[in-house]
Design an enzyme around this catalytic site. Structure first.
Site, PDB file in Angstrom:
ATOM      1  CG  ASP A  57     -65.111  27.467 -34.512  1.00  0.00           C
ATOM      2  OD1 ASP A  57     -65.196  27.724 -33.288  1.00  0.00           O
ATOM      3  OD2 ASP A  57     -64.071  27.652 -35.175  1.00  0.00           O
ATOM      4  CB  ALA A 117     -58.115  23.515 -30.594  1.00  0.00           C
ATOM      5  CG  ASN A 159     -55.750  42.330 -34.500  1.00  0.00           C
ATOM      6  OD1 ASN A 159     -55.661  43.302 -33.738  1.00  0.00           O
ATOM      7  ND2 ASN A 159     -56.785  41.513 -34.493  1.00  0.00           N
ATOM      8  CB  SER A 218     -53.812  42.053 -47.676  1.00  0.00           C
ATOM      9  OG  SER A 218     -54.309  43.356 -47.427  1.00  0.00           O
ATOM     10  CG  ASP A 257     -56.262  31.025 -34.063  1.00  0.00           C
ATOM     11  OD1 ASP A 257     -55.847  31.906 -33.284  1.00  0.00           O
ATOM     12  OD2 ASP A 257     -57.465  30.759 -34.209  1.00  0.00           O
ATOM     13  N   GLY A 284     -63.540  27.465 -42.570  1.00  0.00           N
ATOM     14  CA  GLY A 284     -63.237  26.817 -41.298  1.00  0.00           C
ATOM     15  C   GLY A 284     -61.880  27.249 -40.783  1.00  0.00           C
TER      16      GLY A 284
END
Ligand code: RIB
Length: 315
Positions: free
Chosen positions: A18, A47, A189, A228, A257, A294
Site C-alpha cells: 500500500d 492479507a 457495505n 458509524s 477487513d 495503515g
C-alpha cells in the site's frame, strides 16, 4: 487432558503493498493534490483479513501469490512473523507483488487504485492444488482481489466439503455467479449490498423481501456494515441490528477487513456463538482499526478487542 485444537481459518486472497498518501482533500478527476506524507505499508484485502483473524487467535493459512523479488520475499517473511502459514503463497516470476495507491483525507475517507500484479496470477489450478487447505479448515474467507475463477473454485471446494464460507465481495464484480454457490456469510457495505441485491438496504428495508432475494442467491446470512451506523444482519429467520463504537476515524483503510477477519476467527473458534456477538466483536475491531494510519498496524489483537468490547457493553 486432550490438547485443545486451534480453530483454522483459510484465507484465499490478495497481498498488496500500500502506497498511502495523506492529503487534505481527495482529488477530483483531473486534479493534482499534494500529500503531506507517504507511507509504504503491507496491505491487500486478503492479507489484512488474515492478520485480523490471526490477531484474534486463529491459526491462519493463506493461499495467494506475490512477485518473486525482494518485495515478495519481505512480504512472506512478514506474514510468517504475523504467524500466518505461507506454504501456499506462490512466488511468481516476471511480475511484481500487487500494489495499491491510496489517498486518505483529513476526515479519514479514502480513494484506492489497485494494480493486481501477482494477485492476478493465482489460478483455479493453484487453488485445486491447495484444496486440502480449504477442506480441512473451519472457515474459508475470500474477497474479490484475485481472479474470479479462482474465488469460485475455492468456494466450490468449500461447498463440497461443507466448510462455511465468509465472502467479502470487494471490489464488487458484476460477473460473480450469484445463486450458483452457497455463501454462508456475505459481508458487504451498504453500496455493495445495493449492487448485489438490486435494492437499498436500510434498517426499514422490508425483511421478507431481502430474505427471499437471499434465498434465491443462496446467501445464508447477509451482514451489511454501515460505517458509524449499526450493522444489519439478515438471517433466514430474522434481522439483527448491532451497534458499533462511536470513534473519530483517522484512516478507514482496512476497517472492513478487520471486521471480516475478526468475525471469521471467532466463528471458527465457536460456531455456536450468537451472530450478534460475532458482529459486535467485529464492529469493535473494525472501529479500532480506524484510529491510526495503515490497514494492518492498527488491527487490534484479541485482548484489546475484548477489553474494548467490555467497556462498550458496560455503557
Ligand atoms: O481494504 C483495504 C485494502 O484495499 C488495502 O490494504 C489495499 O491494498 C486494497 O486492497
Amino acid at each position: 487432558m486432550p490438547e485443545s485444537k486451534l480453530s483454522i481459518v483459510t484465507v484465499v486472497g490478495s497481498l498488496n503493498i500500500d502506497y498511502l498518501s495523506s492529503v487534505t482533500h481527495l482529488p477530483a478527476p483531473g486534479d493534482t493534490v499534494a500529500a503531506s506524507q507517504l507511507r509504504i505499508l503491507f496491505g491487500g484485502k486478503g492479507a489484512n483479513q488474515a492478520i485480523a483473524a490471526a490477531r484474534q487467535g486463529a491459526k491462519v493459512r493463506f493461499i495467494g501469490s506475490v512477485g518473486d523479488d525482494d518485495t515478495g520475499r519481505s512480504y512472506l517473511d512478514y506474514m510468517t512473523k504475523q504467524k500466518i502459514e505461507t506454504d501456499n503463497i506462490l512466488q511468481r516470476k516476471n511480475i511484481t507483488t500487487g500494489s495499491a495507491m491510496i489517498a486518505v483525507d483529513q476526515k479519514g475517507e479514502n480513494m484506492i487504485v489497485v494494480a493486481a500484479g501477482a494477485n492476478a496470477e493465482i489460478s483455479p489450478d493453484d487453488i485445486r492444488q491447495a484444496a486440502d487447505q480449504i477442506s480441512t479448515a473451519d472457515i474459508l474467507v475470500l474477497q474479490f482481489e484475485i481472479p474470479l475463477a479462482s474465488v469460485t473454485t475455492a468456494i466450490k471446494i468449500a461447498n463440497k466439503t461443507k466448510i462455511p464460507v465468509v465472502l467479502n465481495p470487494s471490489p464488487i464484480h458484476d460477473e460473480f455467479p450469484w445463486g450458483e454457490l452457497i455463501i454462508n456469510y456475505l459481508v458487504v457495505n451498504a453500496g455493495e449490498a445495493e449492487v448485489i441485491l438490486g435494492m437499498p438496504i436500510t434498517s426499514i428495508t422490508d425483511r421478507s423481501q431481502v430474505q427471499s432475494l437471499l434465498a434465491k442467491l443462496k446467501i445464508k446470512n447477509l451482514i451489511v456494515t454501515r460505517g458509524s451506523k449499526s450493522t444489519l444482519t439478515f438471517t433466514e429467520q430474522t434481522v439483527i441490528e448491532t451497534p458499533t463504537l462511536s470513534v473519530s476515524p483517522v484512516d478507514t483503510v482496512g476497517a472492513g477487513d478487520a471486521f471480516c477477519g475478526t468475525f471469521a476467527a471467532r466463528l471458527a473458534e465457536n460456531p455456536g456463538t450468537l451472530l450478534s456477538d460475532l458482529v459486535m466483536a467485529a464492529n469493535c475491531a473494525g472501529a479500532l482499526t480506524t484510529l491510526s494510519h495503515g490497514a494492518q498496524d492498527p488491527i487490534p489483537d484479541r485482548e484489546t478487542t475484548d477489553a474494548t468490547l467490555q467497556d462498550f457493553q458496560a455503557l
